[in-house]
Motif scaffolding. Structure first.
Motif, PDB file in Angstrom:
ATOM      1  N   THR A   1       0.835  -1.209   0.000  1.00  0.00           N
ATOM      2  CA  THR A   1       0.000   0.000   0.000  1.00  0.00           C
ATOM      3  C   THR A   1       0.860   1.246   0.000  1.00  0.00           C
ATOM      4  OG1 THR A   1      -1.804  -1.151   1.115  1.00  0.00           O
ATOM      5  CG2 THR A   1      -1.782   1.257   1.270  1.00  0.00           C
ATOM      6  N   ARG A   2       1.867   1.280   0.857  1.00  0.00           N
ATOM      7  CA  ARG A   2       2.735   2.460   0.931  1.00  0.00           C
ATOM      8  C   ARG A   2       3.511   2.679  -0.363  1.00  0.00           C
ATOM      9  NH1 ARG A   2       5.483   3.793   6.633  1.00  0.00           N
ATOM     10  NH2 ARG A   2       3.679   3.560   7.978  1.00  0.00           N
ATOM     11  N   LEU A   3       3.950   1.593  -0.993  1.00  0.00           N
ATOM     12  CA  LEU A   3       4.722   1.712  -2.230  1.00  0.00           C
ATOM     13  C   LEU A   3       3.838   1.923  -3.456  1.00  0.00           C
ATOM     14  CD1 LEU A   3       7.379  -1.143  -1.838  1.00  0.00           C
ATOM     15  CD2 LEU A   3       7.777   1.327  -1.670  1.00  0.00           C
ATOM     16  N   GLY A   4       2.567   1.541  -3.336  1.00  0.00           N
ATOM     17  CA  GLY A   4       1.675   1.610  -4.491  1.00  0.00           C
ATOM     18  C   GLY A   4       1.977   0.531  -5.510  1.00  0.00           C
ATOM     19  N   VAL A   5       2.346  -0.660  -5.006  1.00  0.00           N
ATOM     20  CA  VAL A   5       2.674  -1.800  -5.868  1.00  0.00           C
ATOM     21  C   VAL A   5       1.845  -3.004  -5.435  1.00  0.00           C
ATOM     22  CG1 VAL A   5       5.036  -0.978  -6.265  1.00  0.00           C
ATOM     23  CG2 VAL A   5       4.593  -2.579  -4.396  1.00  0.00           C
ATOM     24  N   THR A   6       1.989  -4.080  -6.173  1.00  0.00           N
ATOM     25  CA  THR A   6       1.282  -5.302  -5.807  1.00  0.00           C
ATOM     26  C   THR A   6       1.919  -5.931  -4.568  1.00  0.00           C
ATOM     27  OG1 THR A   6       2.713  -6.719  -7.149  1.00  0.00           O
ATOM     28  CG2 THR A   6       0.743  -5.788  -8.225  1.00  0.00           C
ATOM     29  N   ARG A   7       1.154  -6.792  -3.925  1.00  0.00           N
ATOM     30  CA  ARG A   7       1.669  -7.526  -2.764  1.00  0.00           C
ATOM     31  C   ARG A   7       2.880  -8.365  -3.177  1.00  0.00           C
ATOM     32  NH1 ARG A   7       1.155 -12.260   0.235  1.00  0.00           N
ATOM     33  NH2 ARG A   7       0.931 -11.884   2.473  1.00  0.00           N
ATOM     34  N   ARG A   8       2.811  -8.956  -4.351  1.00  0.00           N
ATOM     35  CA  ARG A   8       3.918  -9.791  -4.844  1.00  0.00           C
ATOM     36  C   ARG A   8       5.202  -8.971  -4.976  1.00  0.00           C
ATOM     37  NH1 ARG A   8       3.279 -13.748  -9.885  1.00  0.00           N
ATOM     38  NH2 ARG A   8       1.931 -14.682  -8.334  1.00  0.00           N
ATOM     39  N   ALA A   9       5.100  -7.759  -5.498  1.00  0.00           N
ATOM     40  CA  ALA A   9       6.280  -6.892  -5.629  1.00  0.00           C
ATOM     41  C   ALA A   9       6.833  -6.530  -4.254  1.00  0.00           C
ATOM     42  CB  ALA A   9       5.930  -5.627  -6.413  1.00  0.00           C
ATOM     43  N   ALA A  10       5.943  -6.223  -3.320  1.00  0.00           N
ATOM     44  CA  ALA A  10       6.383  -5.899  -1.955  1.00  0.00           C
ATOM     45  C   ALA A  10       7.083  -7.100  -1.331  1.00  0.00           C
ATOM     46  CB  ALA A  10       5.195  -5.464  -1.104  1.00  0.00           C
ATOM     47  N   LEU A  11       6.527  -8.286  -1.526  1.00  0.00           N
ATOM     48  CA  LEU A  11       7.138  -9.496  -0.972  1.00  0.00           C
ATOM     49  C   LEU A  11       8.533  -9.741  -1.548  1.00  0.00           C
ATOM     50  CD1 LEU A  11       4.162 -12.002  -0.718  1.00  0.00           C
ATOM     51  CD2 LEU A  11       5.656 -11.253   1.148  1.00  0.00           C
ATOM     52  N   THR A  12       8.735  -9.422  -2.800  1.00  0.00           N
ATOM     53  CA  THR A  12      10.056  -9.584  -3.407  1.00  0.00           C
ATOM     54  C   THR A  12      11.091  -8.764  -2.644  1.00  0.00           C
ATOM     55  OG1 THR A  12       9.128 -10.039  -5.582  1.00  0.00           O
ATOM     56  CG2 THR A  12      11.409  -9.267  -5.520  1.00  0.00           C
ATOM     57  N   HIS A  13      10.766  -7.507  -2.360  1.00  0.00           N
ATOM     58  CA  HIS A  13      11.680  -6.642  -1.604  1.00  0.00           C
ATOM     59  C   HIS A  13      11.865  -7.168  -0.181  1.00  0.00           C
ATOM     60  CE1 HIS A  13      11.964  -3.632  -4.714  1.00  0.00           C
ATOM     61  NE2 HIS A  13      10.646  -3.508  -4.765  1.00  0.00           N
ATOM     62  N   LEU A  14      10.768  -7.539   0.468  1.00  0.00           N
ATOM     63  CA  LEU A  14      10.839  -8.004   1.851  1.00  0.00           C
ATOM     64  C   LEU A  14      11.635  -9.295   1.971  1.00  0.00           C
ATOM     65  CD1 LEU A  14       7.174  -7.182   2.869  1.00  0.00           C
ATOM     66  CD2 LEU A  14       9.245  -6.058   3.737  1.00  0.00           C
ATOM     67  N   ARG A  15      11.464 -10.186   1.031  1.00  0.00           N
ATOM     68  CA  ARG A  15      12.209 -11.458   1.069  1.00  0.00           C
ATOM     69  C   ARG A  15      13.693 -11.243   0.861  1.00  0.00           C
ATOM     70  NH1 ARG A  15       7.545 -14.633  -2.177  1.00  0.00           N
ATOM     71  NH2 ARG A  15       6.310 -15.215  -0.358  1.00  0.00           N
ATOM     72  N   LEU A  16      14.052 -10.328  -0.021  1.00  0.00           N
ATOM     73  CA  LEU A  16      15.472 -10.042  -0.225  1.00  0.00           C
ATOM     74  C   LEU A  16      16.074  -9.433   1.036  1.00  0.00           C
ATOM     75  CD1 LEU A  16      17.965  -9.927  -2.040  1.00  0.00           C
ATOM     76  CD2 LEU A  16      17.259  -7.623  -2.644  1.00  0.00           C
ATOM     77  N   LEU A  17      15.396  -8.472   1.626  1.00  0.00           N
ATOM     78  CA  LEU A  17      15.900  -7.853   2.854  1.00  0.00           C
ATOM     79  C   LEU A  17      15.991  -8.868   3.992  1.00  0.00           C
ATOM     80  CD1 LEU A  17      13.968  -4.476   2.630  1.00  0.00           C
ATOM     81  CD2 LEU A  17      16.460  -4.776   2.458  1.00  0.00           C
ATOM     82  N   THR A  18      15.059  -9.810   4.020  1.00  0.00           N
ATOM     83  CA  THR A  18      15.089 -10.863   5.033  1.00  0.00           C
ATOM     84  C   THR A  18      16.252 -11.814   4.772  1.00  0.00           C
ATOM     85  OG1 THR A  18      12.702 -10.707   5.344  1.00  0.00           O
ATOM     86  CG2 THR A  18      13.753 -12.723   6.122  1.00  0.00           C
ATOM     87  N   ALA A  19      16.462 -12.183   3.523  1.00  0.00           N
ATOM     88  CA  ALA A  19      17.558 -13.083   3.170  1.00  0.00           C
ATOM     89  C   ALA A  19      18.912 -12.459   3.502  1.00  0.00           C
ATOM     90  CB  ALA A  19      17.490 -13.439   1.687  1.00  0.00           C
ATOM     91  N   LEU A  20      19.001 -11.147   3.396  1.00  0.00           N
ATOM     92  CA  LEU A  20      20.235 -10.440   3.743  1.00  0.00           C
ATOM     93  C   LEU A  20      20.420 -10.309   5.245  1.00  0.00           C
ATOM     94  CD1 LEU A  20      20.102  -7.587   1.100  1.00  0.00           C
ATOM     95  CD2 LEU A  20      21.636  -9.564   1.115  1.00  0.00           C
ATOM     96  N   GLY A  21      19.371 -10.643   5.999  1.00  0.00           N
ATOM     97  CA  GLY A  21      19.446 -10.554   7.449  1.00  0.00           C
ATOM     98  C   GLY A  21      19.081  -9.185   7.996  1.00  0.00           C
TER      99      GLY A  21
END
Length: 83
Positions: A34-54
């Motif tokens: 919602t904050r980014l104005g993108v799909t949930r899938r796009a948000a998850l891509t960013h969140l998963r990468l940040l999570t994988a990086l720790g």
């Protein structure tokens, strides 16, 4: 780790997660989308990468994302040393 979108999307996510309410409760993928104005899938891509990086960790039910302040401090320290 250094792959960052030119527009600073992942940095914005980390900044939002440092806000007091978000730092305490965390944010969901839907909140970020919602904050980014993108799909949930796009948000998850960013969140998963940040999570994988720790840099992020998730709640026990994997719904809420929070910053991992210890890991962020470690990374900042590496860059401060010129790595």
């Amino acid at each position: 780790m250094l792959r960052t979108p030119v527009d600073g999307t992942r940095l914005r996510i980390l900044t939002w997660l440092s806000e007091p309410a978000a730092a305490e409760r965390g944010l969901t993928a839907d909140d970020i989308a919602t904050r980014l104005g993108v799909t949930r899938r796009a948000a998850l891509t960013h969140l998963r990468l940040l999570t994988a990086l720790g840099l992020l960790r998730t709640s026990a039910d994997h719904r809420y994302y929070r910053r991992d302040e210890v890991r962020i401090a470690e990374v900042a320290h590496m860059f401060d040393k010129g790595w």
